[in-house]
Design a protein around this motif. Structure first.
Motif, PDB file in Angstrom:
ATOM      1  N   ALA A  46       4.150  -9.400   0.193  1.00 17.56           N
ATOM      2  CA  ALA A  46       3.742  -8.955   1.531  1.00 17.56           C
ATOM      3  C   ALA A  46       3.565 -10.203   2.374  1.00 17.56           C
ATOM      4  N   CYS A  47       4.658 -10.650   2.968  1.00 15.58           N
ATOM      5  CA  CYS A  47       4.655 -11.862   3.782  1.00 15.58           C
ATOM      6  C   CYS A  47       4.308 -11.492   5.228  1.00 15.58           C
ATOM      7  N   PRO A  48       3.712 -12.406   5.977  1.00 11.76           N
ATOM      8  CA  PRO A  48       3.478 -12.135   7.398  1.00 11.76           C
ATOM      9  C   PRO A  48       4.800 -12.138   8.156  1.00 11.76           C
ATOM     10  N   THR A  49       4.934 -11.263   9.129  1.00 11.53           N
ATOM     11  CA  THR A  49       6.150 -11.205   9.952  1.00 11.53           C
ATOM     12  C   THR A  49       5.739 -11.095  11.416  1.00 11.53           C
ATOM     13  N   ILE A  50       6.720 -11.089  12.296  1.00 10.44           N
ATOM     14  CA  ILE A  50       6.431 -10.901  13.717  1.00 10.44           C
ATOM     15  C   ILE A  50       6.521  -9.422  14.084  1.00 10.44           C
ATOM     16  N   LYS A  51       6.767  -8.573  13.090  1.00 13.05           N
ATOM     17  CA  LYS A  51       6.872  -7.140  13.361  1.00 13.05           C
ATOM     18  C   LYS A  51       5.484  -6.537  13.557  1.00 13.05           C
ATOM     19  N   GLU A  52       5.436  -5.487  14.369  1.00 12.77           N
ATOM     20  CA  GLU A  52       4.162  -4.792  14.562  1.00 12.77           C
ATOM     21  C   GLU A  52       3.749  -4.072  13.289  1.00 12.77           C
ATOM     22  N   ASP A  53       4.734  -3.483  12.607  1.00 11.67           N
ATOM     23  CA  ASP A  53       4.462  -2.767  11.363  1.00 11.67           C
ATOM     24  C   ASP A  53       4.981  -3.596  10.193  1.00 11.67           C
ATOM     25  N   GLU A  54       4.067  -4.061   9.343  1.00 12.99           N
ATOM     26  CA  GLU A  54       4.428  -4.914   8.204  1.00 12.99           C
ATOM     27  C   GLU A  54       4.178  -4.217   6.867  1.00 12.99           C
ATOM     28  N   TYR A  55       4.130  -2.906   6.874  1.00  9.22           N
ATOM     29  CA  TYR A  55       3.779  -2.175   5.658  1.00  9.22           C
ATOM     30  C   TYR A  55       4.818  -1.093   5.395  1.00  9.22           C
ATOM     31  N   ASP A  56       5.516  -1.202   4.270  1.00  9.78           N
ATOM     32  CA  ASP A  56       6.536  -0.213   3.927  1.00  9.78           C
ATOM     33  C   ASP A  56       5.907   0.841   3.028  1.00  9.78           C
ATOM     34  N   GLU A  57       5.372   1.876   3.651  1.00  8.39           N
ATOM     35  CA  GLU A  57       4.675   2.914   2.880  1.00  8.39           C
ATOM     36  C   GLU A  57       5.608   3.660   1.936  1.00  8.39           C
ATOM     37  N   ARG A  58       6.906   3.653   2.233  1.00 10.55           N
ATOM     38  CA  ARG A  58       7.856   4.346   1.360  1.00 10.55           C
ATOM     39  C   ARG A  58       7.905   3.693  -0.020  1.00 10.55           C
ATOM     40  N   VAL A  59       7.813   2.367  -0.057  1.00  9.77           N
ATOM     41  CA  VAL A  59       7.807   1.654  -1.338  1.00  9.77           C
ATOM     42  C   VAL A  59       6.580   2.050  -2.153  1.00  9.77           C
ATOM     43  N   ILE A  60       5.412   2.051  -1.506  1.00  9.88           N
ATOM     44  CA  ILE A  60       4.178   2.389  -2.203  1.00  9.88           C
ATOM     45  C   ILE A  60       4.206   3.843  -2.658  1.00  9.88           C
ATOM     46  N   GLU A  61       4.753   4.720  -1.845  1.00  5.38           N
ATOM     47  CA  GLU A  61       4.844   6.141  -2.223  1.00  5.38           C
ATOM     48  C   GLU A  61       5.664   6.326  -3.492  1.00  5.38           C
ATOM     49  N   VAL A  62       6.761   5.577  -3.615  1.00  6.08           N
ATOM     50  CA  VAL A  62       7.581   5.667  -4.828  1.00  6.08           C
ATOM     51  C   VAL A  62       6.785   5.210  -6.045  1.00  6.08           C
ATOM     52  N   LEU A  63       6.105   4.076  -5.926  1.00  7.40           N
ATOM     53  CA  LEU A  63       5.331   3.544  -7.050  1.00  7.40           C
ATOM     54  C   LEU A  63       4.212   4.487  -7.456  1.00  7.40           C
ATOM     55  N   VAL A  64       3.521   5.045  -6.471  1.00  5.27           N
ATOM     56  CA  VAL A  64       2.417   5.969  -6.764  1.00  5.27           C
ATOM     57  C   VAL A  64       2.949   7.254  -7.389  1.00  5.27           C
ATOM     58  N   LYS A  65       4.008   7.800  -6.815  1.00  9.46           N
ATOM     59  CA  LYS A  65       4.586   9.039  -7.330  1.00  9.46           C
ATOM     60  C   LYS A  65       5.059   8.881  -8.771  1.00  9.46           C
ATOM     61  N   GLU A  66       5.695   7.763  -9.057  1.00  2.74           N
ATOM     62  CA  GLU A  66       6.235   7.526 -10.393  1.00  2.74           C
ATOM     63  C   GLU A  66       5.205   6.899 -11.339  1.00  2.74           C
ATOM     64  N   ARG A  67       4.020   6.599 -10.821  1.00  2.00           N
ATOM     65  CA  ARG A  67       2.941   5.985 -11.606  1.00  2.00           C
ATOM     66  C   ARG A  67       3.403   4.680 -12.276  1.00  2.00           C
ATOM     67  N   VAL A  68       4.090   3.897 -11.501  1.00  2.00           N
ATOM     68  CA  VAL A  68       4.618   2.623 -11.987  1.00  2.00           C
ATOM     69  C   VAL A  68       3.695   1.481 -11.550  1.00  2.00           C
ATOM     70  N   PRO A  69       3.133   0.718 -12.466  1.00  2.00           N
ATOM     71  CA  PRO A  69       2.297  -0.433 -12.093  1.00  2.00           C
ATOM     72  C   PRO A  69       3.143  -1.522 -11.432  1.00  2.00           C
ATOM     73  N   ALA A  70       2.489  -2.303 -10.595  1.00  2.00           N
ATOM     74  CA  ALA A  70       3.184  -3.398  -9.926  1.00  2.00           C
ATOM     75  C   ALA A  70       2.170  -4.460  -9.511  1.00  2.00           C
ATOM     76  N   THR A  71       2.655  -5.665  -9.315  1.00  2.00           N
ATOM     77  CA  THR A  71       1.820  -6.747  -8.816  1.00  2.00           C
ATOM     78  C   THR A  71       2.204  -7.017  -7.371  1.00  2.00           C
ATOM     79  N   LEU A  72       1.210  -7.008  -6.483  1.00  2.00           N
ATOM     80  CA  LEU A  72       1.441  -7.154  -5.051  1.00  2.00           C
ATOM     81  C   LEU A  72       0.944  -8.518  -4.586  1.00  2.00           C
TER      82      LEU A  72
END
Length: 221
Positions: A46-72
Motif C-alpha cells: 500500500a504505497c502512497p499515490t497522488i490518487k484520491e482513492d488509494e484503496y482497492d477494496e476489490r482485492v480485500i474482498e477477494v481475500l476475505v471471501k476466500e479466507r486467504v491470509p496475506a501480509t499487507l
C-alpha cells in the motif's frame, strides 16, 4: 501430490521466518521461505499515490471471501490518509500488517538517519492507528542491501523482499496473463508481491484466478 487451496497460502509470519518475539532480529534480506514448504506467501503493498482513492477494496474482498491470509505492507503516509481502512484491515486476523516506509523513497540513496526516521515514523503511525507493531519491512522499489537490512534490524524489523513480482501495476498485463505467470512460477516458499492501492488495474481479477489456479495445481513441493 495435490494440496487443497487453503493449504497453499499463509502469512509470512509462519511461512517464511518462524520468528518469535524473544528472538533477536537478524540483518538479513528474506526473498523466499523454505523451498520444501507447501506454502506460498501473498503480500500486498500500500504505497502512497497522488490518487484520491488509494484503496482497492476489490482485492480485500477477494481475500476475505476466500479466507486467504496475506501480509499487507503499508506506508506510513498511506495509513495517515486511510486511517479507517487501516484499522479495518488490522482488525482482520487473516492479515499481517507490515512496514513499507513513510514516504516510499529510494532508500539506498538515503543516509542512515533518514532511513531510520522513515522506518520508525511508520512504526509509530501504524501502532497509533491500528494498535499493531509491525515485525516486517519491505523496501520501496524492491531495493535493498546489507546496510539497509542492518538499519531495519536496529529498528526491530525483518527485511522482506519477494521472488515473484506479479507485475500488476502494468496496465498492459491482463488478469489472465498475471495469474498464469504467478501460478507457473510459484514454488514452495515463494513470496509474491501485489498492490492494494489501486495501482494494479487487474489485481483483484488476477488474484481470483491465482487462488483457483493454485487450488487446482498438482504440486511436487
Amino acid at each position: 501430490m495435490h494440496f487443497p487451496r487453503n493449504y497453499l497460502f499463509l502469512t509470512i509470519t509462519l511461512v517464511v521466518l518462524f520468528v518469535t518475539p524473544s528472538r533477536a532480529v537478524e540483518p538479513v534480506i528474506i526473498e523466499h521461505g523454505p523451498r520444501d514448504s507447501k506454502m506460498v506467501a501473498l503480500t500486498f503493498d500500500a504505497c502512497p499515490t497522488i490518487k484520491e482513492d488509494e484503496y482497492d477494496e476489490r482485492v480485500i474482498e477477494v481475500l476475505v471471501k476466500e479466507r486467504v491470509p496475506a501480509t499487507l505492507f503499508m506506508s506510513g503516509r498511506w495509513v495517515e490518509k486511510n486511517e479507517e481502512k487501516a484499522k479495518f484491515l488490522a482488525s482482520k486476523p487473516q492479515f499481517e500488517i507490515a512496514n513499507h516506509t513513510f514516504w516510499h523513497p529510494h532508500m539506498l540513496e538515503k543516509d542512515d538517519e533518514r532511513i531510520l526516521r522513515e522506518l520508525k515514523r511508520t512504526q509509530a503511525v501504524i501502532k497509533k492507528t491500528t494498535g499493531k507493531k509491525p515485525k516486517y519491512f519491505r523496501p520501496p522499489f524492491g531495493e535493498a542491501d546489507e546496510r539497509l537490512a542492518k538499519l531495519a534490524a536496529q529498528a526491530g524489523l525483518n527485511t522482506v523482499q519477494y521472488d515473484i513480482a506479479s507485475g500488476d501495476p502494468d496496465p498492459g498485463l491482463s488478469a489472465k496473463r498475471i495469474a498464469r505467470a504467478v501460478v507457473v512460477d510459484a514454488k514452495g516458499g515463494s513470496i509474491v508481491v501485489f498492490h492494494m492501492n489501486k495501482n494494479g488495474p487487474h489485481t483483484a481479477e488476477a488474484l481470483s484466478e491465482i487462488i483457483k489456479g493454485c487450488g487446482k495445481r498438482d504440486s511436487s513441493w
